[in-house]
Design a protein around this motif. Structure first.
Motif, mmCIF file in Angstrom:
data_model
loop_
_atom_site.group_PDB
_atom_site.id
_atom_site.type_symbol
_atom_site.label_atom_id
_atom_site.label_comp_id
_atom_site.label_asym_id
_atom_site.label_seq_id
_atom_site.Cartn_x
_atom_site.Cartn_y
_atom_site.Cartn_z
ATOM 1 N N ALA A 172 78.795 118.416 13.577
ATOM 2 C CA ALA A 172 79.176 119.574 12.790
ATOM 3 C C ALA A 172 78.098 120.281 12.445
ATOM 4 C CB ALA A 172 80.028 119.073 11.784
ATOM 5 N N SER A 173 76.982 119.918 12.176
ATOM 6 C CA SER A 173 75.916 120.625 11.818
ATOM 7 C C SER A 173 75.287 121.548 12.990
ATOM 8 C CB SER A 173 74.945 119.450 11.244
ATOM 9 O OG SER A 173 74.867 119.136 10.022
ATOM 10 N N PHE A 174 75.370 120.854 14.198
ATOM 11 C CA PHE A 174 75.032 121.571 15.379
ATOM 12 C C PHE A 174 75.855 122.600 15.640
ATOM 13 C CE2 PHE A 174 74.089 121.036 20.229
ATOM 14 C CZ PHE A 174 73.033 122.024 20.171
ATOM 15 N N CYS B 25 74.622 115.825 23.592
ATOM 16 C CA CYS B 25 75.861 116.628 23.331
ATOM 17 C C CYS B 25 75.624 118.116 24.053
ATOM 18 C CB CYS B 25 75.881 116.533 21.646
ATOM 19 S SG CYS B 25 74.475 117.494 20.655
ATOM 20 N N ALA B 26 76.743 118.510 24.307
ATOM 21 C CA ALA B 26 76.772 119.890 25.132
ATOM 22 C C ALA B 26 77.890 120.840 24.740
ATOM 23 C CB ALA B 26 76.849 119.532 26.611
ATOM 24 N N TYR B 27 77.426 122.050 24.656
ATOM 25 C CA TYR B 27 78.440 122.983 24.181
ATOM 26 C C TYR B 27 78.337 124.253 24.967
ATOM 27 C CZ TYR B 27 79.011 120.435 19.680
ATOM 28 O OH TYR B 27 79.294 119.676 18.802
ATOM 29 N N PHE C 192 64.504 127.725 18.547
ATOM 30 C CA PHE C 192 65.597 127.083 17.962
ATOM 31 C C PHE C 192 65.456 125.619 17.911
ATOM 32 C CE2 PHE C 192 70.078 125.290 18.889
ATOM 33 C CZ PHE C 192 70.589 125.853 17.706
ATOM 34 N N ARG C 193 64.904 125.143 18.969
ATOM 35 C CA ARG C 193 64.864 123.254 18.970
ATOM 36 C C ARG C 193 63.886 122.969 17.919
ATOM 37 N NH1 ARG C 193 60.834 120.409 21.974
ATOM 38 N NH2 ARG C 193 61.583 118.234 22.277
ATOM 39 N N ILE D 216 69.009 117.843 12.639
ATOM 40 C CA ILE D 216 69.569 117.274 14.093
ATOM 41 C C ILE D 216 68.236 116.421 14.857
ATOM 42 C CG2 ILE D 216 71.101 116.944 15.994
ATOM 43 C CD1 ILE D 216 72.405 119.412 15.129
ATOM 44 N N PRO D 217 67.795 115.409 14.575
ATOM 45 C CA PRO D 217 66.571 114.877 15.225
ATOM 46 C C PRO D 217 67.078 114.778 16.652
ATOM 47 C CG PRO D 217 67.044 113.655 13.220
ATOM 48 C CD PRO D 217 68.254 114.630 13.424
#
Length: 309
Positions: A104-106, A76-78, A42-43, A50-51
């Motif tokens: 938003a892309s993430f 950024c954490a979700y 995924f990374r 998203i660099p």
């Protein structure tokens, strides 16, 4: 470390990610059930959108903490959820701030991860059930067979020491016959807890069968293994079982063996030598440690008091 945003991952699709790219990402994420591989995949896949320098995944309920790449001052954490089930928290880290379009892309990219992540967690749980003894929570015999070969190969490749302990509770059948199998189960649970508290974090404990346990000691020489065996023997002697039965005392006999690298010893031969040392401890009076010497046959009772109960 600054945290830019924290929210649930399952939201509407973002227009920044096209349907073709989304399908390609979904297809890629469905190629593995191994959690570490899935997160690394995924990374790699999301870098064009998203660099970032690092990725962190934590799931406290499952006891998982995975860090990939490098840390950075911005994060950024979700929190990820699916049908009310908490799947853990996933974060991206880098040296510069994340902007709103990237966030938003993430969020849209995380939508592609949710089901593969859920499947990977279920697969991991199934594997743990396969390799875990349900009574004690220790690794089981199937896990031993895999771990022993893996550590044996590593020891031979790097020339590092490897030792094992084979531990058997003394007169365990008498405990079952006298106090009942429920009492015997409680004894096994307490011994497992005692072993966990006494060994090092790097040591692996297995319930090999019945009242027999095997402890795999990577990067450990024979003297170090013997010292640990003596600590374990004394710790087991000190287990309080008064609530199970007022007069119940637990002792253990332990066989110790270290891998003979120069003799190209196999894992089976190493286990056999430790097992033979264990039975020498039994024949010598129980409640003692016997160390197997390096010729694959001899054993020496260097320390340990005989069982007088």
């Amino acid at each position: 470390m600054r945290q830019e945003q924290a929210k649930l991952a399952v939201i509407d699709d973002s227009p920044t990610l096209g349907p073709i790219q989304r399908l390609e990402l979904l297809a890629a994420l469905q190629t593995t059930l191994a959690l570490d591989n899935l997160l690394e995949l995924f990374r790699r896949q999301i870098r064009p959108w998203i660099p970032h320098e690092g990725l962190c995944y934590r799931n406290e309920e499952a006891g998982i903490a995975i860090e990939l790449g490098r840390k950075g001052p911005h994060r950024c954490a979700y929190r990820l959820t699916l049908e009310g089930k908490d799947l853990g928290e996933l974060s991206l880290l880098r040296r510069r701030r994340f902007c709103e379009p990237e966030l938003a892309s993430f969020e849209s990219l995380l939508c592609c991860l949710i089901y593969p992540l859920r499947n990977a967690l279920l697969y991991r749980q199934a594997l743990q059930s396969t390799y875990t003894d349900p009574l004690t929570g220790l690794y089981n015999r199937a896990a031993w067979q895999q771990a022993c070969v893996r550590e044996w190969k590593l020891a031979r490749r790097q020339g590092t020491p490897l030792a094992i302990l084979v531990l058997d509770l003394d007169y365990f059948k008498r405990i079952n016959d006298t106090y009942g199998h429920a009492a015997g189960d409680q004894v096994l649970i307490r011994v497992a807890g005692c072993l966990r508290k006494t060994v090092r974090a790097s040591d692996m404990i297995f319930r090999y069968g019945g009242e027999e346990f095997v402890i795999l000691l990577s990067n450990t020489c024979l003297d170090g293994a013997e010292l640990l065996a003596q600590r374990l023997r004394l710790a087991i002697n000190a287990i309080d079982c008064a609530d199970i039965a007022p007069d119940l005392k637990i002792t253990a006999s332990i066989g110790v063996a270290a891998l003979a690298l120069l003799q190209e010893e196999t894992p089976e031969e190493l286990l056999r030598r430790a097992d033979e040392a264990l039975y020498q401890a039994k024949r010598g009076g129980r409640n003692r440690v016997v160390v197997a010497l390096g010729d694959k046959s001899q054993g020496t009772d260097r320390r340990g008091a005989p069982d007088t109960t």
